[in-house]
Design a protein around this motif. Structure first.
Motif, short mmCIF file in Angstrom:
data_model
loop_
_atom_site.label_atom_id
_atom_site.label_comp_id
_atom_site.label_asym_id
_atom_site.label_seq_id
_atom_site.Cartn_x
_atom_site.Cartn_y
_atom_site.Cartn_z
N GLY A 190 6.88 -5.90 0.70
CA GLY A 190 8.23 -5.42 0.45
C GLY A 190 8.26 -4.13 -0.34
N TYR A 191 7.25 -3.27 -0.09
CA TYR A 191 7.16 -2.01 -0.82
C TYR A 191 8.25 -1.05 -0.34
CZ TYR A 191 5.58 2.68 -2.09
OH TYR A 191 5.52 3.96 -2.57
N ALA B 118 -2.47 -0.51 -1.36
CA ALA B 118 -3.85 -0.13 -1.08
C ALA B 118 -4.79 -1.32 -1.24
CB ALA B 118 -4.28 1.01 -2.01
N ALA B 119 -4.58 -2.09 -2.31
CA ALA B 119 -5.43 -3.27 -2.55
C ALA B 119 -5.24 -4.31 -1.46
CB ALA B 119 -5.10 -3.86 -3.92
N ASP B 120 -4.00 -4.53 -1.05
CA ASP B 120 -3.71 -5.54 -0.03
C ASP B 120 -4.27 -5.13 1.33
OD1 ASP B 120 -1.97 -8.04 0.60
OD2 ASP B 120 -1.41 -6.58 2.16
N ALA B 121 -4.20 -3.84 1.63
CA ALA B 121 -4.67 -3.36 2.94
C ALA B 121 -6.16 -3.08 2.96
CB ALA B 121 -3.90 -2.10 3.33
N GLY B 122 -6.78 -3.02 1.76
CA GLY B 122 -8.21 -2.74 1.70
C GLY B 122 -8.54 -1.31 2.04
N MET C 70 0.04 -8.45 -7.62
CA MET C 70 0.79 -7.27 -8.06
C MET C 70 0.83 -7.22 -9.58
SD MET C 70 4.03 -7.03 -5.44
CE MET C 70 4.54 -8.73 -5.72
N ARG C 71 1.17 -6.01 -10.12
CA ARG C 71 1.20 -5.85 -11.56
C ARG C 71 2.44 -6.50 -12.14
NH1 ARG C 71 0.00 0.49 -11.97
NH2 ARG C 71 1.53 0.45 -10.28
N VAL D 154 -0.45 1.32 -5.25
CA VAL D 154 -1.74 0.72 -5.65
C VAL D 154 -1.85 -0.69 -5.08
CG1 VAL D 154 -3.12 -0.06 -7.61
CG2 VAL D 154 -1.91 2.14 -7.73
N ASP D 155 -0.74 -1.45 -5.17
CA ASP D 155 -0.72 -2.81 -4.64
C ASP D 155 -0.92 -2.81 -3.12
OD1 ASP D 155 -0.13 -3.95 -7.18
OD2 ASP D 155 1.96 -3.38 -6.92
#
Length: 333
Positions: free
Chosen positions: A49-50, A13-17, A1-2, A10-11
């Motif tokens: 935990g979004y 999306a990256a985690d879920a691919g 995460m940033r 964005v996080d």
């Protein structure tokens, strides 16, 4: 995460691919999303935990459950109290409030108000910093109601909710004149501000009614901070014939004047416009032009919500009455 540590879409999306658009569609419950992708997004949301930012989402989608409040100066407790009252009413009606401050800059007010309107808030409460509010006419025509608070809007048909500035100042100075004060100082913010112009007019009316005129040597204007008012009061106290009383045009000037008077223990009567926190605990008595700040904020919110619901603007400004009270030495009013 940033770096902030708070997960974003964005996080997720990256985690879920998956793409950011897919995440957005899943979070906003849009139809026809691939079941497998939706499951991956939902798993990432839980894992990271979004939490969805409801206000930001509302503004992006154009949902009309948010109103904007453009204040003039949030460092002033008056506007903070107004914002709190507006928010209390709005929340009970299922609305959120976005608060911004123009810092008494007309260009900044315009930019903030138009930005909120373009984000499709349901309505706006604006404290005008400039003398032309016609820039909002197009937004009103497109269905965004506007209520002007504390100062009237110019060049546009909308509701104006004002304080009886002139009447309050007139009564305050008339009281000082009635008890025999010969040298009354006047401390004001910028005369370009509507409320200051009205309060100065009230002062002049009180002097005229007593067959007197303001001594220009005892007037200080453009005092935007307590420090500026303190310095002005110190200068007036150093005169060969210092004032025996002072009228302060707002709470910030009152605080600055008090700092100078308490430091020198000068025997100068003080009356100020606007109450402020801890005024009852002052070690000396002062007079205050008081009014119901919360009622003004509540009225602004209720009026705006009524306009959002379809009622037309009132034909006349709403004028909140004022009254004189004693503060200090543990006294109420």
């Amino acid at each position: 995460m940033r770096g902030s540590g708070r997960p974003t879409m964005v996080d997720v999306a990256a985690d879920a691919g998956v793409s950011l658009k897919t995440v957005s569609r899943v979070i906003n419950s849009e139809p026809n999303v691939d079941v497998e992708m939706a499951a991956r997004v939902e798993a990432s949301v839980v894992r990271l935990g979004y939490h969805r930012n409801a206000i930001a989402a509302s503004l992006r989608s154009g949902s009309r459950d948010t109103i904007g409040f453009v204040s003039a100066d949030l460092s002033n407790t008056f506007y903070m109290a107004i914002a709190a009252a507006v928010s209390t009413v709005a929340v009970t009606r299922g609305m959120q409030v976005i608060v911004a401050s123009s810092e008494e800059d007309a260009a900044r007010e315009r930019a903030l108000a138009l930005d909120l309107a373009q984000r499709r808030v349901a309505g706006l409460i604006v404290v005008p910093a400039g003398d032309d509010s016609a820039y909002l006419s197009g937004e009103v025509e497109r269905g965004t109601p506007v209520v002007f608070l504390d100062r009237p809007g110019r060049g546009i048909r909308a509701d104006d909710l004002l304080i009886d500035n002139r009447g309050g100042a007139r009564a305050a100075v008339a009281e000082l004149l009635a008890v025999g004060h010969e040298r009354i100082a006047v401390l004001l913010d910028s005369p370009a501000i509507y409320t200051m112009a009205e309060r100065r007019a009230g002062v002049e009316e009180a002097f005229a009614a007593a067959g007197r005129a303001i001594d220009p040597r005892l007037v200080a204007e453009g005092l935007h901070t307590p420090a500026a008012a303190r310095e002005a009061m110190q200068r007036l106290l150093s005169l060969a014939e210092p004032p025996t009383a002072v009228f302060c045009g707002n709470n910030r000037s009152t605080i600055g004047a008090l700092e100078a008077l308490l430091a020198t223990e000068a025997d100068v009567a003080l009356t100020g416009f606007d109450d402020f926190e801890l005024s009852r605990l002052l070690p000396r008595a002062i007079r205050i032009v008081d009014y119901d700040t919360a009622a003004l904020g509540e009225r602004a919110a209720t009026t705006l919500l009524d306009r959002i619901a379809g009622s037309p603007p009132a034909g006349q400004p709403f004028l909140l009455p004022t009254h004189l009270v004693t503060r200090g030495l543990g006294l109420g009013g």
